[in-house]
Design a protein around this motif. Structure first.
Motif, PDB file in Angstrom:
ATOM      1  N   PRO A  58      21.986  67.508  41.365  1.00 52.53           N
ATOM      2  CA  PRO A  58      22.907  68.649  41.407  1.00 52.53           C
ATOM      3  C   PRO A  58      22.342  69.824  40.594  1.00 52.53           C
ATOM      4  O   PRO A  58      21.704  69.624  39.557  1.00 52.53           O
ATOM      5  CB  PRO A  58      24.182  68.115  40.740  1.00 52.53           C
ATOM      6  N   GLU A  63      23.757  71.935  38.633  1.00 49.43           N
ATOM      7  CA  GLU A  63      24.224  72.049  37.246  1.00 49.43           C
ATOM      8  C   GLU A  63      23.547  71.064  36.302  1.00 49.43           C
ATOM      9  O   GLU A  63      23.542  71.264  35.096  1.00 49.43           O
ATOM     10  CB  GLU A  63      25.750  71.917  37.154  1.00 49.43           C
ATOM     11  N   MET A 111      27.213  63.875  48.260  1.00 49.72           N
ATOM     12  CA  MET A 111      27.119  65.207  47.694  1.00 49.72           C
ATOM     13  C   MET A 111      26.697  66.184  48.791  1.00 49.72           C
ATOM     14  O   MET A 111      25.793  65.908  49.567  1.00 49.72           O
ATOM     15  CB  MET A 111      26.082  65.201  46.573  1.00 49.72           C
ATOM     16  N   GLU A 133      24.835  71.990  49.703  1.00 49.23           N
ATOM     17  CA  GLU A 133      24.927  73.236  48.939  1.00 49.23           C
ATOM     18  C   GLU A 133      25.086  73.006  47.444  1.00 49.23           C
ATOM     19  O   GLU A 133      24.903  73.910  46.645  1.00 49.23           O
ATOM     20  CB  GLU A 133      26.050  74.143  49.467  1.00 49.23           C
ATOM     21  N   ASP A 134      25.406  71.781  47.024  1.00 50.12           N
ATOM     22  CA  ASP A 134      25.523  71.449  45.608  1.00 50.12           C
ATOM     23  C   ASP A 134      24.194  71.020  44.987  1.00 50.12           C
ATOM     24  O   ASP A 134      24.075  70.946  43.778  1.00 50.12           O
ATOM     25  CB  ASP A 134      26.538  70.331  45.397  1.00 50.12           C
TER      26      ASP A 134
END
Length: 132
Positions: free
Chosen positions: A14, A16, A1, A4-5
């Motif tokens: 993450p 989200e 990953m 920036e995520d």
């Protein structure tokens, strides 16, 4: 990953699935710690937060410290820094140690993930926060 995520709060998750829904108003923070993490995330993601910069392993924070305060607390932006009152005197590294403890506690990270990397004897400091 990609870095920036990842969520700026330092969880290693993450955005989200971490603070994104809280910051976006889609769900309430389930704990005080998650609330503090989401507030940090909101500041860090804002274009008007010049005191927080993403690095390859976490974040670099510019902090303006006010030592010798009654209690340790975040005051708010101070130019290009985030102003934090620290309830320790600026003697023998006590204020730096309290700053590290305070940030680690409120970001829900171990103290070893937070380090003053510049400004050890100055009121303006650069603090490294390692994510995950």
């Amino acid at each position: 990953m990609a870095a920036e995520d990842l969520c700026p709060c330092g969880s290693g998750n993450p955005l989200e699935r971490c603070c994104g829904p809280i910051v976006g108003g889609d769900k309430p923070a389930p704990t005080a710690e998650r609330l503090m993490r989401s507030r940090f995330t909101a500041f860090a993601l804002a274009d008007d937060a010049p005191w927080a910069r993403r690095t390859s392993d976490g974040w670099s924070l510019t902090i303006r410290v006010q030592p010798g305060a009654v209690r340790s607390e975040v005051v708010g932006p101070h130019g290009d820094a985030l102003r934090i009152r620290i309830a320790s005197p600026p003697v023998d590294g006590k204020a730096n140690a309290e700053l590290v403890r305070f940030l680690a506690e409120h970001l829900g990270l171990p103290a070893r993930s937070v380090e003053v990397v510049r400004g050890q004897t100055s009121r303006t400091k650069v603090v490294r926060v390692v994510s995950g």
